[in-house]
Design a protein around this motif. Sequence first.
Motif, PDB file in Angstrom:
ATOM      1  N   ALA A  75       3.971   0.687 -13.719  1.00  0.00           N
ATOM      2  CA  ALA A  75       5.063   0.355 -14.611  1.00  0.00           C
ATOM      3  C   ALA A  75       4.605   0.508 -16.045  1.00  0.00           C
ATOM      4  O   ALA A  75       3.427   0.299 -16.354  1.00  0.00           O
ATOM      5  N   GLU A  76       5.528   0.867 -16.905  1.00  0.00           N
ATOM      6  CA  GLU A  76       5.189   1.022 -18.320  1.00  0.00           C
ATOM      7  C   GLU A  76       6.435   0.779 -19.169  1.00  0.00           C
ATOM      8  O   GLU A  76       7.541   1.097 -18.774  1.00  0.00           O
ATOM      9  N   LYS A  77       6.230   0.173 -20.307  1.00  0.00           N
ATOM     10  CA  LYS A  77       7.336  -0.020 -21.251  1.00  0.00           C
ATOM     11  C   LYS A  77       6.778   0.401 -22.605  1.00  0.00           C
ATOM     12  O   LYS A  77       5.755  -0.131 -23.044  1.00  0.00           O
ATOM     13  N   HIS A  78       7.400   1.381 -23.217  1.00  0.00           N
ATOM     14  CA  HIS A  78       6.802   1.972 -24.413  1.00  0.00           C
ATOM     15  C   HIS A  78       7.187   1.234 -25.697  1.00  0.00           C
ATOM     16  O   HIS A  78       8.346   0.930 -25.912  1.00  0.00           O
ATOM     17  N   ASP A  79       6.193   0.971 -26.543  1.00  0.00           N
ATOM     18  CA  ASP A  79       6.451   0.424 -27.870  1.00  0.00           C
ATOM     19  C   ASP A  79       5.841   1.382 -28.865  1.00  0.00           C
ATOM     20  O   ASP A  79       4.759   1.923 -28.619  1.00  0.00           O
ATOM     21  N   SER A  80       6.513   1.566 -29.984  1.00  0.00           N
ATOM     22  CA  SER A  80       5.918   2.474 -30.966  1.00  0.00           C
ATOM     23  C   SER A  80       4.957   1.677 -31.845  1.00  0.00           C
ATOM     24  O   SER A  80       4.998   0.451 -31.887  1.00  0.00           O
ATOM     25  N   PHE A  81       4.089   2.417 -32.529  1.00  0.00           N
ATOM     26  CA  PHE A  81       3.124   1.765 -33.427  1.00  0.00           C
ATOM     27  C   PHE A  81       3.773   1.355 -34.748  1.00  0.00           C
ATOM     28  O   PHE A  81       3.145   0.724 -35.570  1.00  0.00           O
ATOM     29  N   ILE A  82       5.037   1.782 -34.976  1.00  0.00           N
ATOM     30  CA  ILE A  82       5.583   1.613 -36.331  1.00  0.00           C
ATOM     31  C   ILE A  82       5.804   0.149 -36.710  1.00  0.00           C
ATOM     32  O   ILE A  82       6.171  -0.683 -35.886  1.00  0.00           O
ATOM     33  N   ALA A  83       5.505  -0.134 -37.968  1.00  0.00           N
ATOM     34  CA  ALA A  83       5.793  -1.450 -38.543  1.00  0.00           C
ATOM     35  C   ALA A  83       6.414  -1.190 -39.906  1.00  0.00           C
ATOM     36  O   ALA A  83       5.988  -0.278 -40.621  1.00  0.00           O
ATOM     37  N   PRO A  84       7.468  -1.950 -40.276  1.00  0.00           N
ATOM     38  CA  PRO A  84       8.145  -1.685 -41.552  1.00  0.00           C
ATOM     39  C   PRO A  84       7.274  -2.073 -42.748  1.00  0.00           C
ATOM     40  O   PRO A  84       6.491  -3.027 -42.676  1.00  0.00           O
ATOM     41  N   THR A  85       7.401  -1.334 -43.820  1.00  0.00           N
ATOM     42  CA  THR A  85       6.731  -1.715 -45.069  1.00  0.00           C
ATOM     43  C   THR A  85       7.797  -2.251 -46.023  1.00  0.00           C
ATOM     44  O   THR A  85       8.996  -2.066 -45.780  1.00  0.00           O
ATOM     45  N   THR A  86       7.355  -2.895 -47.113  1.00  0.00           N
ATOM     46  CA  THR A  86       8.318  -3.528 -48.019  1.00  0.00           C
ATOM     47  C   THR A  86       9.203  -2.509 -48.719  1.00  0.00           C
ATOM     48  O   THR A  86      10.341  -2.787 -49.077  1.00  0.00           O
ATOM     49  N   ASN A  87       8.702  -1.287 -48.894  1.00  0.00           N
ATOM     50  CA  ASN A  87       9.515  -0.292 -49.601  1.00  0.00           C
ATOM     51  C   ASN A  87      10.410   0.521 -48.660  1.00  0.00           C
ATOM     52  O   ASN A  87      10.859   1.609 -48.995  1.00  0.00           O
ATOM     53  N   GLY A  88      10.658   0.006 -47.463  1.00  0.00           N
ATOM     54  CA  GLY A  88      11.609   0.664 -46.568  1.00  0.00           C
ATOM     55  C   GLY A  88      10.999   1.752 -45.698  1.00  0.00           C
ATOM     56  O   GLY A  88      11.701   2.395 -44.928  1.00  0.00           O
ATOM     57  N   GLU A  93       0.821   0.646 -36.889  1.00  0.00           N
ATOM     58  CA  GLU A  93      -0.030  -0.520 -36.677  1.00  0.00           C
ATOM     59  C   GLU A  93      -0.257  -0.790 -35.207  1.00  0.00           C
ATOM     60  O   GLU A  93       0.623  -0.568 -34.376  1.00  0.00           O
ATOM     61  N   PHE A  94      -1.408  -1.323 -34.918  1.00  0.00           N
ATOM     62  CA  PHE A  94      -1.684  -1.731 -33.533  1.00  0.00           C
ATOM     63  C   PHE A  94      -2.745  -2.821 -33.614  1.00  0.00           C
ATOM     64  O   PHE A  94      -3.869  -2.577 -34.043  1.00  0.00           O
ATOM     65  N   SER A  95      -2.372  -4.027 -33.240  1.00  0.00           N
ATOM     66  CA  SER A  95      -3.299  -5.142 -33.426  1.00  0.00           C
ATOM     67  C   SER A  95      -4.088  -5.437 -32.150  1.00  0.00           C
ATOM     68  O   SER A  95      -3.713  -5.011 -31.048  1.00  0.00           O
ATOM     69  N   GLY A  96      -5.146  -6.195 -32.326  1.00  0.00           N
ATOM     70  CA  GLY A  96      -5.964  -6.612 -31.187  1.00  0.00           C
ATOM     71  C   GLY A  96      -5.142  -7.405 -30.195  1.00  0.00           C
ATOM     72  O   GLY A  96      -5.311  -7.283 -28.975  1.00  0.00           O
ATOM     73  N   LYS A  97      -4.237  -8.210 -30.719  1.00  0.00           N
ATOM     74  CA  LYS A  97      -3.371  -9.010 -29.856  1.00  0.00           C
ATOM     75  C   LYS A  97      -2.519  -8.125 -28.959  1.00  0.00           C
ATOM     76  O   LYS A  97      -2.349  -8.382 -27.768  1.00  0.00           O
ATOM     77  N   GLU A  98      -1.964  -7.071 -29.587  1.00  0.00           N
ATOM     78  CA  GLU A  98      -1.120  -6.152 -28.815  1.00  0.00           C
ATOM     79  C   GLU A  98      -1.944  -5.410 -27.763  1.00  0.00           C
ATOM     80  O   GLU A  98      -1.433  -5.043 -26.712  1.00  0.00           O
ATOM     81  N   LEU A  99      -3.222  -5.199 -28.098  1.00  0.00           N
ATOM     82  CA  LEU A  99      -4.096  -4.507 -27.147  1.00  0.00           C
ATOM     83  C   LEU A  99      -4.369  -5.387 -25.935  1.00  0.00           C
ATOM     84  O   LEU A  99      -4.255  -4.952 -24.794  1.00  0.00           O
ATOM     85  N   ILE A 100      -4.717  -6.648 -26.173  1.00  0.00           N
ATOM     86  CA  ILE A 100      -5.186  -7.449 -25.048  1.00  0.00           C
ATOM     87  C   ILE A 100      -4.089  -8.173 -24.290  1.00  0.00           C
ATOM     88  O   ILE A 100      -4.273  -8.559 -23.155  1.00  0.00           O
ATOM     89  N   LYS A 101      -2.921  -8.326 -24.898  1.00  0.00           N
ATOM     90  CA  LYS A 101      -1.894  -9.074 -24.183  1.00  0.00           C
ATOM     91  C   LYS A 101      -0.498  -8.539 -24.442  1.00  0.00           C
ATOM     92  O   LYS A 101      -0.147  -8.190 -25.555  1.00  0.00           O
ATOM     93  N   GLY A 102       0.298  -8.444 -23.400  1.00  0.00           N
ATOM     94  CA  GLY A 102       1.686  -8.027 -23.536  1.00  0.00           C
ATOM     95  C   GLY A 102       2.563  -8.986 -22.766  1.00  0.00           C
ATOM     96  O   GLY A 102       2.079  -9.723 -21.899  1.00  0.00           O
ATOM     97  N   GLU A 103       3.852  -8.996 -23.083  1.00  0.00           N
ATOM     98  CA  GLU A 103       4.748  -9.911 -22.374  1.00  0.00           C
ATOM     99  C   GLU A 103       5.995  -9.208 -21.881  1.00  0.00           C
ATOM    100  O   GLU A 103       7.080  -9.403 -22.399  1.00  0.00           O
ATOM    101  N   PRO A 104       5.831  -8.369 -20.843  1.00  0.00           N
ATOM    102  CA  PRO A 104       7.023  -7.712 -20.324  1.00  0.00           C
ATOM    103  C   PRO A 104       7.870  -8.745 -19.589  1.00  0.00           C
ATOM    104  O   PRO A 104       7.345  -9.756 -19.128  1.00  0.00           O
ATOM    105  N   ASP A 105       9.152  -8.509 -19.488  1.00  0.00           N
ATOM    106  CA  ASP A 105      10.000  -9.410 -18.720  1.00  0.00           C
ATOM    107  C   ASP A 105       9.700  -9.175 -17.240  1.00  0.00           C
ATOM    108  O   ASP A 105       9.903  -8.090 -16.718  1.00  0.00           O
TER     109      ASP A 105
END
Length: 694
Positions: A75-88, A93-105
């Motif tokens: 099974a796989e659920k895709h998330d993009s690396f994109i994170a918004p910046t203040t200027n639109g 981005e990809f954090s250590g948290k996102e690497l080690i843990k996910g919360e699929p339904d």
Amino acid sequence: MGINELFGSMVFNDAVMREKLPASTYREFKKCCAEGKSLTLDMANTIATTMKDWAIEKGVTHFTHWFQPMTGITAEKHDSFIAPTTNGGVIMEFSGKELIKGEPDASSFPSGGLRATFEARGYTAWDPTSYAFIKDGVLCIPTAFCSYNGEALDKKTPLLRSMEAIDKQTTRLLRILGRKTEHVYPCVGPEQEYFLIDNSVFDKRKDLQYTGRTLFGAKPPKGQELDDHYFGAITPRVVKYMKDLDEELWRLGIFAKTKHNEVAPAQHELAPIFTTTNIACDHNQLTMEIMKKVAYRYGMTCLLHEKPFAGVNGSGKHNNFSLTTNFGHNLFDPGKSVEGSAQFLLFIAAMVSAVDKHQDLLRLCVATAGNDNRLGASEAPPAIISMYLGDELTGILQAVADGRTYSKRAKCNVEIGVHVLPKFAMDTADRNRTSPFAFTGNKFEFRMPGSSQSIAGINIVLNTIVADEIQGIADILEKAEDKNKAITEIIAKTMKEHGRIIFNGNNYSDEWVAEAEKRGLLNLKSTVDALPRLSSDENIALFGRQKVLSETEVRSRTEILIEEYCKLENIEAMTMLDMAKKEILPAVSKYTKHLAETALELRDLGIKTTTQAKQAQKLASLYEAGFEDVQALEKVVTEAHILGMDLKAARYYRDSVVPAMARLRATCDECEMNVAEKYWPFPTYGEILYSVRD
Ligand code: ADP
Ligand code: MG
């Protein structure tokens, strides 16, 4: 790109980590993996950023936690690396948290009752022992999938636990025997069989589309009787397919090694080089997925079902199993050195008693609706578990047990550090092809698994039963003053109490079935006979003792497997009804009409013949029989729906629905043989099996 560059180019493997990670992070990471410790958030962050940069360089924009829920596929659920910046704008981005843990339904995955009593949510946790990789432009992070209470909701978690169990006990035993072993890794090489057919035939068959196998089909004039396909020349289109497949797999670091045509027409095999079990399992899941994907590029469909065609060989997945130490020594290798022969015999003895004691588990881990069509047919081992060691190795073990002389050699005293094995001809050990569990020189080949199965369940069982057996042996040897004497006693006891599991003859013969019964071996004929045994008191205790599955987990798994059986049988029954009612019977009717009209026209012209009328009568009768079979099947299917999906329902499917399906099939196949080709609504066996020419 040369093969060297190609191999593993899509894998964030050890070489990449060593090159790209700061030296201290790399060292720490290796240490954590070796010791099974968790990473600090700092480390995870560094690894995540490095992994992301590496992936982005290869054009990747998304990541996914890739896991193996109880459905048996990934099974796989895709998330993009994109994170918004203040200027639109966005940054990647990809954090250590996102690497080690996910919360699929988790709520839509089978949980076998765990969902009802516990949180629906589950989480995925990175398995750093299996490398991240890029598939279809997505960074895939292999993960385990658990409920918030820590119950495993997947096949990976217990597999890792079982690897730990076997590592712990085997290392312990080796240390008692005076070795310096630090770790023992179970290894697997899964041989994968499959069929390739042309999309043009696949697209016309609902049964293939919905169930992966044909539910109707009369025997073609030519099947596999000439044995002209096995190892035969491979057609150009399949050659191209296999080459492309190899390259796709190599990119992912999968050791695709051997490929050849199999026994049945359109059947092929791919065998990888063996590797550590959890990686072999990940790789096999990927291999199955990519086999299908690449086939599509060549206008073909890859069938992984255990029994796509009645009367034609089905597909298995031979699970070649061995135990390797951190020094690279294979514990099932009889070896040439003077050391270790007693040790070798001891491990073989452990396998003998593990297999005999846990026949039910080995049988049930290959029990699926699909495999019910295969096991016990003449091309696959019967549903009875036995073990092939070859006459020579059996003779040696027996001689040790009896304190006798084996052949002309010296008396078989086993002593650690003394070589007592006569050099036995390994070739003879390789010849038996009918045993469900065969020693093939330096590994055990478990031949019952079905081709579409995940190898996780099989190896969870293998690792657990062997770990438990070895624990028992280690307990004895730990206390034994005279270890050589104790080893001899263990071998003697094994041969006396469990020698019945060894059978070196022809497993496909009827005599064996009778003989096995005399020996008191289990014969769990169907999936429904086998599955409930998973939750027996002994098995719950065993999985608990080895810390592989808790009682709740065992029970929920049993429930899931039984449910899966009901669901699959139901889908098959519904597909048959659909095809019979909407395609087959109308075709029969149409052809009957044609015959009847011809008969009338001939009569009007004064031509004397009764043949057309007789033929029309025959088809009209077949139509009626088919219609009755449809009604009978509808009745039992409705009954089954009322029962639900528990064990009682599963028994009902086996005893009432499956036989009703068989009757409908027999009538429809008879129709096929009597209806003109151009009236038949979908491709026949002949057309399917020979659809890939070049
Ligand atoms: P065969 O069809 O004769 O059984 P194959 O070459 O098709 O032989 O497959 C043998 C499989 O066994 C391969 O996947 C191979 O990597 C695997 N294998 C070989 N040695 C070991 C071992 N020590 N442990 C586990 N698997 C092994
Ligand atoms: Mg084999």
